[in-house]
Design a protein around this motif. Structure first.
Motif, PDB file in Angstrom:
ATOM      1  N   CYS A  10       0.843  -1.190   0.000  1.00  0.00           N
ATOM      2  CA  CYS A  10       0.000   0.000   0.000  1.00  0.00           C
ATOM      3  C   CYS A  10       0.882   1.244   0.000  1.00  0.00           C
ATOM      4  N   LEU A  11       0.590   2.147  -0.914  1.00  0.00           N
ATOM      5  CA  LEU A  11       1.264   3.441  -0.973  1.00  0.00           C
ATOM      6  C   LEU A  11       0.324   4.499  -0.432  1.00  0.00           C
ATOM      7  N   HIS A  12       0.705   5.115   0.694  1.00  0.00           N
ATOM      8  CA  HIS A  12      -0.058   6.228   1.243  1.00  0.00           C
ATOM      9  C   HIS A  12       0.544   7.526   0.728  1.00  0.00           C
TER      10      HIS A  12
ATOM     11  N   ILE B 142      -3.132   3.674  -2.087  1.00  0.00           N
ATOM     12  CA  ILE B 142      -3.179   2.835  -3.285  1.00  0.00           C
ATOM     13  C   ILE B 142      -2.742   1.428  -2.898  1.00  0.00           C
ATOM     14  N   LEU B 143      -3.666   0.486  -3.006  1.00  0.00           N
ATOM     15  CA  LEU B 143      -3.399  -0.914  -2.673  1.00  0.00           C
ATOM     16  C   LEU B 143      -3.004  -1.684  -3.920  1.00  0.00           C
ATOM     17  N   HIS B 144      -2.075  -2.644  -3.748  1.00  0.00           N
ATOM     18  CA  HIS B 144      -1.600  -3.459  -4.869  1.00  0.00           C
ATOM     19  C   HIS B 144      -1.792  -4.932  -4.502  1.00  0.00           C
ATOM     20  N   LEU B 145      -2.634  -5.606  -5.264  1.00  0.00           N
ATOM     21  CA  LEU B 145      -3.062  -6.974  -4.956  1.00  0.00           C
ATOM     22  C   LEU B 145      -2.791  -7.937  -6.111  1.00  0.00           C
ATOM     23  N   PRO B 146      -2.662  -9.222  -5.799  1.00  0.00           N
ATOM     24  CA  PRO B 146      -2.429 -10.221  -6.848  1.00  0.00           C
ATOM     25  C   PRO B 146      -3.717 -10.716  -7.493  1.00  0.00           C
ATOM     26  N   GLY B 147      -3.570 -11.447  -8.593  1.00  0.00           N
ATOM     27  CA  GLY B 147      -4.631 -12.230  -9.187  1.00  0.00           C
ATOM     28  C   GLY B 147      -5.824 -11.464  -9.734  1.00  0.00           C
ATOM     29  N   GLU B 148      -6.783 -12.250 -10.212  1.00  0.00           N
ATOM     30  CA  GLU B 148      -8.042 -11.694 -10.721  1.00  0.00           C
ATOM     31  C   GLU B 148      -9.012 -11.582  -9.549  1.00  0.00           C
ATOM     32  N   LEU B 149      -8.874 -10.493  -8.851  1.00  0.00           N
ATOM     33  CA  LEU B 149      -9.535 -10.264  -7.571  1.00  0.00           C
ATOM     34  C   LEU B 149     -10.989  -9.837  -7.768  1.00  0.00           C
TER      35      LEU B 149
ATOM     36  N   VAL C  25      -4.462  -0.621   4.638  1.00  0.00           N
ATOM     37  CA  VAL C  25      -5.147   0.618   4.282  1.00  0.00           C
ATOM     38  C   VAL C  25      -5.371   1.515   5.495  1.00  0.00           C
ATOM     39  N   THR C  26      -5.354   0.934   6.681  1.00  0.00           N
ATOM     40  CA  THR C  26      -5.515   1.745   7.909  1.00  0.00           C
ATOM     41  C   THR C  26      -4.181   2.084   8.557  1.00  0.00           C
ATOM     42  N   SER C  27      -3.083   1.811   7.865  1.00  0.00           N
ATOM     43  CA  SER C  27      -1.754   2.033   8.441  1.00  0.00           C
ATOM     44  C   SER C  27      -1.182   3.404   8.127  1.00  0.00           C
ATOM     45  N   ALA C  28      -1.954   4.261   7.469  1.00  0.00           N
ATOM     46  CA  ALA C  28      -1.446   5.602   7.149  1.00  0.00           C
ATOM     47  C   ALA C  28      -1.210   6.386   8.435  1.00  0.00           C
ATOM     48  N   PRO C  29      -0.045   7.019   8.581  1.00  0.00           N
ATOM     49  CA  PRO C  29       0.229   7.814   9.776  1.00  0.00           C
ATOM     50  C   PRO C  29      -0.764   8.962   9.899  1.00  0.00           C
ATOM     51  N   ALA C  30      -1.152   9.260  11.112  1.00  0.00           N
ATOM     52  CA  ALA C  30      -2.066  10.379  11.342  1.00  0.00           C
ATOM     53  C   ALA C  30      -1.381  11.694  11.023  1.00  0.00           C
TER      54      ALA C  30
END
Length: 467
Positions: A379-381, A387-394, A460-465
């Motif tokens: 995840c890029l904050h 922005i999440l980056h995931l594998p496969g045909e999700l 996705v909830t790991s973005a610093p406050a």
């Protein structure tokens, strides 16, 4: 030399050596707190005869591209790359990322690599290709030489771009609804089972009349600015990108047409398109498979790209607004995979090359996953976007749930990372029937949902406050 002078000499030497070490890991053109960007674009069009998804390339309708950006900050560089390919899987996925990481002077875990899943574009998988070569089937479904050439072209483009990075002063975040493109492929009956597959094209009155179903109708965009100049735009939307396909007429499909139209509308700005969680989403409600529909679908996506750009919210951004998170994740292996039967199919000369290649692909995934191989979910904050980056045909449900996990942020998703797992469905889908959850399509077990949902939520909830 006095003791005092000698100590000063040692201190001087340490300072010089420290500077050398810093330069070896940080570009000399990057000052503390700065955010810079390197857009890159490489033409990866195959030659005629090279295998694409379902046939050898017989005609080049449009070029194919691998394009993206490198972000330079106080952290190690980040690479985001989208490739006009049906899929990049297993060892192919690993090697692509390793080589792009070297070019950008970063690590493979900080490279997000995704295919757009066009069905007249190539497959990339070195391990599967090697198994086919050993069976005398080199170049039938996979072409490892072409794969290496593509990687080198992208490496060269990144290497050249790293010489002249551009300063990012502002980030723009936009969103627009895409009208009459996406629809869910799985139509359920009263018993909760799949009664009709809508696919990417349809002439069935029932399929056309049925509601769109569960989709994400919005296209989201992230734009990098240097003051008043837009440097690059990342576009995210979830749909299978097929209008018509399968004869070897190489093209980047309607999503690529929309992307290229935006490049013409914004000279000097690189538009990149990422396909979201579109495993169960396609254009079947609105696409009859006729040639006239491709530009019509392209126009609808293009309009959403333009509207998202025109109505973006633009804010100042610095290196402090960028944070990259990685979670190495092992996906559960499907119980239907039988390594002995797959190995026998690969060697069975009475089977078609396509059947043998399919077995090889499954065997490669089975061996990797069974050995505990982990796929990077990242995840890029960036400021108020994630922005999440995931594998496969999700399945699209993963994308919608990610947005629920962080409602205060703009959550974008790129799927079609490591293509090895095939379709990644929701747990209930494995009991509903339909193509995506069948043994021929999904190589992971139903508990994959609980594994990935937890990872997505954590990331996705790991973005610093904000201070």
């Amino acid at each position: 030399m006095s003791h005092f002078s000698f100590n000063r000499f040692l201190i001087f030497q340490l300072i010089v050596l420290s500077g050398i070490c810093l330069l070896s890991v940080s570009p000399q053109y990057l000052s503390a707190g700065e955010l810079k960007i390197v857009p890159f674009n490489a033409d990866v069009t195959p030659e005629l005869g090279v295998p694409v998804a379902y046939a050898p390339a017989r005609k080049i309708v449009t070029p194919l591209y691998a394009r993206g950006i490198v972000l330079l900050s106080d952290e190690q560089p980040v690479v985001l790359c989208a490739v006009d390919a049906i899929g990049i899987g297993n060892a192919g996925y690993d090697i692509w990322r390793q080589e792009l990481a070297k070019a950008a002077k970063t690590t493979a875990e900080r490279v997000a690599l995704h295919s757009l899943h066009q069905h007249d574009a190539p497959r990339f998988d070195f391990a599967t290709g090697k198994l086919m070569e050993e069976q005398g089937l080199a170049g039938k479904n996979y072409d490892n030489d072409y794969n290496r050439e593509c990687i080198q072209k992208v490496v060269d483009a990144i290497t050249e771009g790293m010489k002249t990075p551009q300063t990012v002063t502002h980030l723009g975040i936009g969103k627009s609804k895409v009208e009459k493109v996406a629809s869910n492929r799985r139509l359920l009956g009263g018993d909760g089972k799949v009664r009709l597959m809508r696919w990417s094209k349809s002439t069935s009155p029932e399929a056309i009349k049925a509601p769109e179903g569960v989709i994400d109708p919005y296209l989201r965009s992230i734009c990098f600015w240097n003051q008043d100049h837009p440097i690059a735009v990342l576009n995210y939307y979830a749909t299978h990108p097929q209008s018509y396909y399968g004869q070897g007429d190489v093209n980047y499909e309607f999503v690529g047409m929309a992307r290229e139209a935006r490049n013409k509308a914004l000279p000097g700005t690189l538009n990149v398109y990422f396909n979201g969680a579109a495993g169960n989403v396609a254009a079947g409600k609105y696409n009859d498979g006729s040639t006239k529909m491709r530009p019509i679908l392209a126009g609808r996506v293009e309009r959403a790209m333009q509207q998202a750009f025109d109505h973006q919210k633009k804010t100042e951004v610095t290196s402090a607004d960028l944070h990259w998170k990685t979670k190495m994740t092992a996906l559960p292996v499907a119980s239907h995979l039988d390594s002995e039967k797959l190995a026998a199919t690969i060697k069975d000369k009475t089977k078609t090359p396509k059947e043998r290649a399919s077995a090889a692909f499954r065997l490669v995934w089975y061996q990797r996953a069974s050995a505990g191989h982990q796929i990077p979910v990242t995840c890029l904050h960036l400021e108020s976007a994630s922005i999440l980056h995931l594998p496969g045909e999700l399945f699209v449900e993963y994308q919608l749930k990610a947005q629920e996990f962080a409602p205060e942020r703009t959550v974008c998703m790129a799927a079609y990372g490591d293509y090895g797992p095939g379709y990644i469905c929701t747990e209930i889908a494995y009991s509903q029937g339909g193509y995506e959850s069948s043994p021929g399509a999904s190589l992971v077990a139903p508990e994959v949902e609980s594994v990935l949902m937890q990872v997505i939520q954590n990331l996705v909830t790991s973005a610093p406050a904000k201070p």
